[in-house]
Design an enzyme around this catalytic site. Structure first.
Site, short mmCIF file in Angstrom:
data_model
loop_
_atom_site.label_atom_id
_atom_site.label_comp_id
_atom_site.label_asym_id
_atom_site.label_seq_id
_atom_site.Cartn_x
_atom_site.Cartn_y
_atom_site.Cartn_z
N GLU A 111 0.82 -1.21 0.00
CA GLU A 111 0.00 0.00 0.00
C GLU A 111 0.86 1.26 0.00
O GLU A 111 0.46 2.29 -0.57
CB GLU A 111 -0.95 -0.04 1.20
CG GLU A 111 -2.04 -1.10 1.01
CD GLU A 111 -2.89 -1.31 2.24
OE1 GLU A 111 -4.12 -1.04 2.18
OE2 GLU A 111 -2.34 -1.75 3.28
N GLU A 131 -3.91 -9.69 3.60
CA GLU A 131 -4.62 -9.50 4.87
C GLU A 131 -5.73 -10.51 5.12
O GLU A 131 -5.88 -10.99 6.27
CB GLU A 131 -5.18 -8.06 4.94
CG GLU A 131 -4.14 -6.99 5.20
CD GLU A 131 -3.44 -6.49 3.96
OE1 GLU A 131 -2.72 -5.49 4.04
OE2 GLU A 131 -3.63 -7.11 2.89
#
Length: 258
Positions: A111, A131
Site C-alpha cells: 500500500e 490481509e
C-alpha cells in the site's frame, strides 16, 4: 532528526528514505510509523527537496507491512493521521515520491508503493495484499487504489485470494514502471534525475491536477485545474519565465522551485 528505524539522506534536491528494520523484513511497528510520518512532514515542508525515494534496508524486503508481532502482543493496528508509513493518507502532497521496491512488498508495504507516483522494482520483488489470510483487510488504501490502477476483476483476483504477484506480472498489470536486475535504488535515482530535469513547480502542478482529476470528469477537471493551488503557483512562478527563456537561449534551465 534522529531516527531509530528510518534512515534519511539527501542528494541535492532528492530525499532518500530507507525503512531500517531488516531483521523484521522492514515491517512497521508504532515507532517506525511515527518516524516515517515526521520524515514525510519534513520532506513536504522543505522547499529545497523536490522528489523523494522510499526503499527498504537489506536485500529481502521493501516492507512486509504491519508488524503482526506487535499486534499479537496487544499493540493494535494504530497508524499515524497521514496513514500507513505516514504516506497512504497524505493526499495533499504534490511533490513526487518514488518507491524503490527491493524485495517483498506485502500488505501495508504494498500500500505504501501504491501511494507512490512511480514504482521501480527489483526482479525478485513480490507484491500482495494478504490481509484476508490473517483475518484482516487492506485498510491503508489498497482496497481503493488497486482497482483504480489495474481494474476491478484483476484487483479482486489479488485481494480476495491474497495471492502473490511477481515483479514481472506487476509490470504487465501496470503496477510497476520498471523492473531491474541490478541496483533498484540506482534505477530510482535515474527516475528522480529525469524528474529533477523538469521544473518542480510544473511537476507539482501536474501531480496535483492528475490526482484531483481522478474523481472528476474530463470536462470538470480541465475547467477546474487552473484554480488548483500548485497550478496557480506554477503559473506565476519564476520557473514559468525561466523555462521558455532557457529554451530560447538553447541552454539548460536553472530551476528555482518558486
Amino acid at each position: 532528526m534522529t531516527c531509530e528505524y528510518v534512515k534519511i539522506s539527501r542528494e541535492g534536491h532528492c530525499t532518500i528514505i530507507t525503512i531500517n528494520r531488516p531483521e523484521a523484513h522492514n515491517a512497521l511497528n508504532a515507532a517506525c510509523h511515527s518516524e516515517l510520518e515526521v520524515v514525510f512532514d519534513n520532506f513536504a515542508a522543505d522547499d529545497e527537496q523536490w522528489v523523494a525515494i522510499i526503499t527498504g534496508a537489506g536485500q529481502k524486503a521493501f516492507c512486509a507491512g504491519h508488524d503482526l508481532k506487535q499486534q499479537a502482543a496487544g499493540g493494535g493496528l494504530a497508524t499515524p493521521p497521514k496513514g500507513f508509513g505516514g504516506i497512504t493518507k497524505r493526499f495533499d502532497l504534490a511533490k513526487p515520491v518514488i518507491a524503490a521496491v527491493n524485495g517483498v512488498a506485502m500488505g501495508g508495504g504494498f500500500e505504501i508503493a501504491l501511494a507512490c507516483d512511480i514504482v521501480v522494482a527489483a526482479d525478485n520483488a513480490v507484491f500482495a495484499l494478504p490481509e484476508p489470510r490473517v483475518g484482516l483487510a487492506a485498510l491503508a488504501g489498497g482496497i481503493q487504489r488497486l482497482p483504480h490502477e489495474i481494474g476491478l476483476k484483476r484487483a479482486m483476483g489479488m485481494m480476495l485470494t491474497g495471492r502473490r504477484v511477481s515483479a514481472q506480472e506487476a509490470l504487465s498489470l501496470g503496477l510497476v514502471n520498471e523492473v531491474v536486475c541490478g541496483d533498484v535504488l540506482d534505477a530510482a535515482r535515474r527516475w528522480a534525475d529525469e524528474i529533477l530535469a523538469c521544473s518542480p513547480m510544473s511537476v507539482r502542478a501536474t501531480k496535483e491536477a492528475v490526482l484531483r482529476g481522478l474523481s472528476r470528469s474530463i470536462s470538470e477537471g480541465s475547467s477546474e485545474e487552473w484554480e488548483y493551488p500548485a497550478m496557480r503557483a506554477m503559473l506565476v512562478s519564476a520557473d514559468a519565465v525561466e523555462g521558455p527563456q532557457a529554451f530560447t537561449e538553447k541552454r539548460k534551465p536553472n530551476w528555482k522551485g518558486r
